[in-house]
Design an enzyme around this catalytic site. Structure first.
Site, short mmCIF file in Angstrom:
data_model
loop_
_atom_site.label_atom_id
_atom_site.label_comp_id
_atom_site.label_asym_id
_atom_site.label_seq_id
_atom_site.Cartn_x
_atom_site.Cartn_y
_atom_site.Cartn_z
N GLU A 1 0.86 -1.18 0.00
CA GLU A 1 0.00 0.00 0.00
C GLU A 1 0.89 1.23 0.00
O GLU A 1 1.80 1.35 0.83
CB GLU A 1 -0.93 0.00 1.23
CG GLU A 1 -1.85 1.20 1.24
CD GLU A 1 -3.16 0.98 1.98
OE1 GLU A 1 -3.47 -0.17 2.36
OE2 GLU A 1 -3.88 1.98 2.17
N ASN B 1 -3.33 -1.70 7.59
CA ASN B 1 -4.65 -2.17 7.17
C ASN B 1 -4.57 -3.69 7.08
O ASN B 1 -4.14 -4.24 6.06
CB ASN B 1 -5.04 -1.60 5.80
CG ASN B 1 -5.35 -0.12 5.88
OD1 ASN B 1 -5.91 0.37 6.87
ND2 ASN B 1 -4.97 0.61 4.85
N GLU C 1 -10.56 4.83 8.79
CA GLU C 1 -10.75 4.51 7.37
C GLU C 1 -11.34 3.12 7.17
O GLU C 1 -10.88 2.31 6.37
CB GLU C 1 -9.42 4.65 6.61
CG GLU C 1 -8.86 6.07 6.70
CD GLU C 1 -7.59 6.30 5.88
OE1 GLU C 1 -6.82 5.34 5.71
OE2 GLU C 1 -7.39 7.43 5.44
N ARG D 1 -2.34 3.62 16.74
CA ARG D 1 -2.23 4.80 15.88
C ARG D 1 -3.36 5.80 16.15
O ARG D 1 -4.51 5.43 16.42
CB ARG D 1 -2.23 4.39 14.41
CG ARG D 1 -1.00 3.57 14.07
CD ARG D 1 -1.00 3.08 12.67
NE ARG D 1 -0.55 4.06 11.70
CZ ARG D 1 -1.26 4.48 10.66
NH1 ARG D 1 -2.50 4.06 10.47
NH2 ARG D 1 -0.75 5.33 9.80
N ARG E 1 -11.30 18.00 9.85
CA ARG E 1 -10.48 16.79 10.00
C ARG E 1 -9.21 17.06 10.81
O ARG E 1 -8.75 16.19 11.55
CB ARG E 1 -10.14 16.26 8.59
CG ARG E 1 -9.13 15.15 8.62
CD ARG E 1 -9.05 14.49 7.26
NE ARG E 1 -7.86 13.66 7.17
CZ ARG E 1 -7.54 12.93 6.13
NH1 ARG E 1 -8.33 12.90 5.07
NH2 ARG E 1 -6.44 12.21 6.11
N LYS F 1 0.88 10.90 13.62
CA LYS F 1 1.47 11.43 12.38
C LYS F 1 2.00 12.84 12.63
O LYS F 1 1.45 13.58 13.45
CB LYS F 1 0.44 11.46 11.25
CG LYS F 1 0.08 10.07 10.75
CD LYS F 1 -0.70 10.10 9.44
CE LYS F 1 -1.09 8.69 9.03
NZ LYS F 1 -1.70 8.58 7.70
N ASP G 1 -2.41 14.43 6.78
CA ASP G 1 -1.88 13.16 6.28
C ASP G 1 -0.67 13.37 5.37
O ASP G 1 -0.81 13.30 4.15
CB ASP G 1 -3.00 12.43 5.51
CG ASP G 1 -2.65 10.98 5.24
OD1 ASP G 1 -1.66 10.49 5.80
OD2 ASP G 1 -3.38 10.34 4.46
N GLU H 1 5.15 9.67 13.89
CA GLU H 1 5.10 8.89 12.63
C GLU H 1 5.30 9.83 11.45
O GLU H 1 4.56 10.80 11.30
CB GLU H 1 3.75 8.17 12.51
CG GLU H 1 3.59 7.40 11.20
CD GLU H 1 2.24 6.65 11.10
OE1 GLU H 1 1.75 6.12 12.13
OE2 GLU H 1 1.69 6.61 9.99
N GLU I 1 4.07 9.24 -0.64
CA GLU I 1 2.70 9.19 -1.15
C GLU I 1 2.25 10.52 -1.76
O GLU I 1 1.71 10.56 -2.85
CB GLU I 1 1.77 8.77 0.00
CG GLU I 1 0.32 8.73 -0.39
CD GLU I 1 -0.57 8.24 0.75
OE1 GLU I 1 -0.05 7.86 1.81
OE2 GLU I 1 -1.81 8.25 0.55
N TRP J 1 -13.70 13.28 2.27
CA TRP J 1 -12.51 13.02 3.08
C TRP J 1 -12.08 14.19 3.98
O TRP J 1 -11.07 14.10 4.68
CB TRP J 1 -11.34 12.59 2.18
CG TRP J 1 -11.64 11.30 1.47
CD1 TRP J 1 -12.20 11.16 0.24
CD2 TRP J 1 -11.42 9.98 1.98
NE1 TRP J 1 -12.35 9.83 -0.06
CE2 TRP J 1 -11.87 9.07 0.99
CE3 TRP J 1 -10.89 9.46 3.16
CZ2 TRP J 1 -11.81 7.69 1.15
CZ3 TRP J 1 -10.82 8.08 3.31
CH2 TRP J 1 -11.28 7.22 2.32
C1 GCV Z 1 -2.38 2.48 5.28
C2 GCV Z 1 -3.55 7.47 4.21
C3 GCV Z 1 -3.13 6.57 3.09
C4 GCV Z 1 -3.60 5.15 3.34
C5 GCV Z 1 -3.03 4.70 4.70
C6 GCV Z 1 -3.51 5.67 5.77
C7 GCV Z 1 -2.95 5.35 7.14
O1 GCV Z 1 -4.92 7.64 4.21
O2 GCV Z 1 -3.62 7.05 1.87
O3 GCV Z 1 -3.12 4.34 2.31
O4 GCV Z 1 -3.42 3.40 5.02
O5 GCV Z 1 -3.08 6.96 5.43
O6 GCV Z 1 -1.98 5.99 7.53
O7 GCV Z 1 -3.48 4.49 7.82
#
Ligand code: GCV
Length: 658
Positions: free
Chosen positions: A139, A181, A265, A298, A315, A339, A344, A366, A372, A520
């Protein structure tokens, strides 16, 4: 072997030959074996010198000093002799890698190498989080397929060892193998089906001082155990986890613990049962505590079903709103992983206010080196200077040291379970990271998390020297590109901290309204007059989640830094920034500049073409040519959009597409 050695290539410094170097290593055990292997390999490659073990007199000694930190070391090298003293096996290994780094940075004959250093890690935990799926894909992976999993099987081979070497050499001491995930076969990782190969990986990692962790599915009691509930307050569920933990640690002794993405999510979590995150985390923490296990929970929890017309839900607020009320309620073996920013991993965000809020809870930072939102390892974007800025941010939360670096290292409140984690950027590509320059982020994250006082520039220099050898011009070009790359990417991306102007789902390429009317919660709110999100007290109130004086700094337009101003304020296009430019002119200028920078990176690599290995050059050329073109696309899409919205032309009269 069909992959590169990255910064462990040990390019020749000088051919010396002569008598073998005698090495006396007073440590025993698996890590000590790795120490000898590494010295043998490196000395042969760097100086054409052999290495032999010795009991008494030796040129290199590796000895224990119980007064030093378990993972710290002292290194003294002079006159052809090196002494490494360390608190424990890992410290000894780090001391050896420090010696080899120092040798390459000096670039002189072994006998002329001089210097000393003494260090202990800044952070107790220095982790990589792999988002690898059991099917073999990753991912947000941009460097090929997983080298841990394929077709629902666990892979263990030579690459596993080389991976462990690479990351241990920069101080990583924790690795999470699987995606947060947790779906499909990954739920079964904690079952007899997979223990044997997992144990092999665990032993390889442990021989490099690295603990293995696994992500678990919060609903495992149902999906694996056949229960009708995963309610953390249901004794049957707690009992299931206790038994599962016993089985897991019997088979994987020394496992670090579990990482959990819950109620995020679409993943299952305690909210389903009307329970809190501490109910969920503590139930698991109690189950793993008898084995010294840790639960890393997390904080990426937010409502991903927002209506874009709702301007009050924000958010950015969600991490703080969800977790602050729970401060002090988590077990001692729970760590909240936060994070860096409240959204994000955008190219620029303020630091998450949770760092300044939580006072009685273990915390980890994190970050994401998988790029990404920062060019997906097709664009060069060296993120270490950004992480340094995050670490240096003062959160004004206590009388003592209170930067993010202080908080996550344990210096502020005396925690010992804390540190830094990065979402990893590796895959089975021949160069490990897709873009050769993305390896600098992997190298840099390790080095920075071990020693947060290092600068991005120092780390870039080290990485370039270790990777490309003693060619000063190559080193200077690589350093120049790396250091200019994050500012360049930010220039042609979304302006002034607002973020999210990328294509939905895959997150690559410009699409200004891609997420604007979506669920989102990631909006820029542009209209014909201006853009930005009002997060002041008059808006969503997010500013007030920070401690004073940070809250006022962001709340007040006069003091809010330009680079974040649209994150905190909705402004007219004609608003004059501290730079003296209007918002709209800033957008035009930075986007033209960013595209020029991308073209400059391309030219810089062309200028050293003949000094690079042909295959390295080919890969770099291909990526930088793409970036150069793609940066123009970013420039044109963003500039055109805002020209059309605002109707205000570029003051410099440059061509903006109608
Ligand atoms: C692993 C974002 C990413 C997802 C990721 C998520 C997370 O939304 O796009 O791919 O999922 O962060 O950190 O859990």
């Amino acid at each position: 072997m069909n992959y590169t050695k990255c910064w462990l290539a040990y390019p020749r410094i000088q051919t010396m030959g002569g008598a073998p170097l005698r090495v006396r290593c007073d440590f025993t055990g698996p890590v000590a074996g790795r120490i000898m292997e590494e010295l043998r390999l490196a000395m042969r490659a760097l100086y054409d010198k052999a290495v032999e073990p010795a009991k008494g007199e030796a040129e290199i000694t590796v000895t224990r000093n119980a007064a030093l930190h378990e993972e710290g070391y002292c290194l003294h090298v002079s006159g052809g002799r090196a002494q490494i003293t360390a608190g424990g096996e890992s410290g000894a290994l780090y001391g050896v890698f420090a010696l080899l780094r120092r040798a390459q940075m000096a670039g002189c004959a072994w006998d002329e190498l001089e210097g000393e250093e003494s260090t202990a890690p800044s952070n107790p935990l220095r982790m990589l989080n792999h988002w690898d799926n059991m099917e073999g894909d990753i991912e947000r992976g941009y460097s090929g397929q997983s080298f841990f999993f394929h077709d629902n099987e666990v892979l263990v081979n030579e690459r596993t060892v080389d991976y462990a070497r690479l990351v241990a050499s920069v101080g990583i001491n924790g690795v999470v193998l699987n995606n947060v995930n947790v779906k499909g076969a990954a739920t079964w990782l904690i079952s007899p089906r997979y223990y044997a190969p997992l144990r092999q990986i665990q032993e390889i990692l442990a021989s490099y001082g690295i603990r293995m962790f696994l992500c678990i599915n919060f609903a495992a009691p149902m999906e694996l155990g056949g229960l009708d509930s995963a309610d953390p307050c249901d004794e049957r569920v707690a009992q299931w986890w206790r038994e599962k933990a016993r089985e897991v640690w019997e088979n994987l002794p020394g496992l670090g613990g579990f990482v959990v993405k819950a109620d995020s999510e679409g993943r299952p979590g305690p909210f389903t049962y009307g329970r809190t995150h501490s109910d969920g985390a503590n139930m698991l923490a109690d189950a793993v505590a008898p084995y010294g296990g840790v639960v890393i929970w997390r904080c990426f929890v937010y409502n991903c079903q927002q209506d874009w017309r709702d301007t009050k839900t924000d958010r950015a607020r969600s991490g703080y709103d969800n977790f602050m009320p729970l401060d002090g309620s988590f077990r001692d073996n729970v760590i909240l992983q936060i994070k860096n920013g409240p959204m994000d991993f955008q190219v620029r965000e303020p630091v998450s206010p949770l760092f300044g809020g939580l006072k009685h809870t273990n915390m980890m930072l994190e970050v994401q080196i998988a790029q990404e939102y920062t060019g997906q390892q097709r664009h060069v974007c060296y993120l270490i200077p950004w992480f340094r800025e995050v670490l240096d941010q003062d959160m004004y939360c206590c009388d003592g040291p209170s930067t993010v670096a202080d908080l996550v290292s344990g210096r502020s409140y005396g925690n010992t379970l804390c540190g830094m984690a990065a979402v990893a950027n590796t895959g089975d590509d021949p160069n490990w990271t897709g873009h050769d320059l993305a390896a600098a982020n992997l190298y840099g994250f390790g080095r920075l998390s071990y020693q947060t006082s290092l600068t991005g520039e120092e780390i870039a220099r080290e990485w370039a020297r270790l990777t490309f050898g003693q060619d000063a011009e190559v080193e200077s070009v690589m350093r120049e590109i790396l250091m200019a790359s994050w500012p360049a990417y930010e220039s042609y991306n979304a302006p002034l901290g607002i973020g999210w102007m990328c294509s939905p789902n895959h997150h690559y390429g410009p699409n200004v309204d891609g997420y604007e009317y979506d669920r989102w919660g990631t909006y820029h709110r542009a209209d014909c007059k201006g853009l930005g999100v009002d997060r002041t007290s008059a808006g969503t109130g997010y500013c007030q989640q920070y401690n004073s004086p940070l809250a006022e700094t962001y709340e007040n337009l006069e003091t809010c830094p330009d680079e974040l101003v649209l994150f905190f304020h909705h402004l007219p296009y004609t608003y004059v920034l501290k730079s003296g430019k209007t918002v709209i002119q800033h957008i035009y200028d930075t986007h033209f500049h960013g595209a020029e920078e991308a073209a400059r990176f391309y030219d810089l690599v062309e200028s050293i073409k003949d000094r690079l290995e042909p295959e390295t050059y080919r890969r770099l050329h291909e990526r930088l040519a793409h970036q150069k073109a793609h940066a123009c696309e970013w420039r044109d899409v963003i500039n055109t959009y805002f020209y059309r919205k605002s109707g205000i032309p570029d003051a410099q009269g440059r061509k903006i597409y109608p």
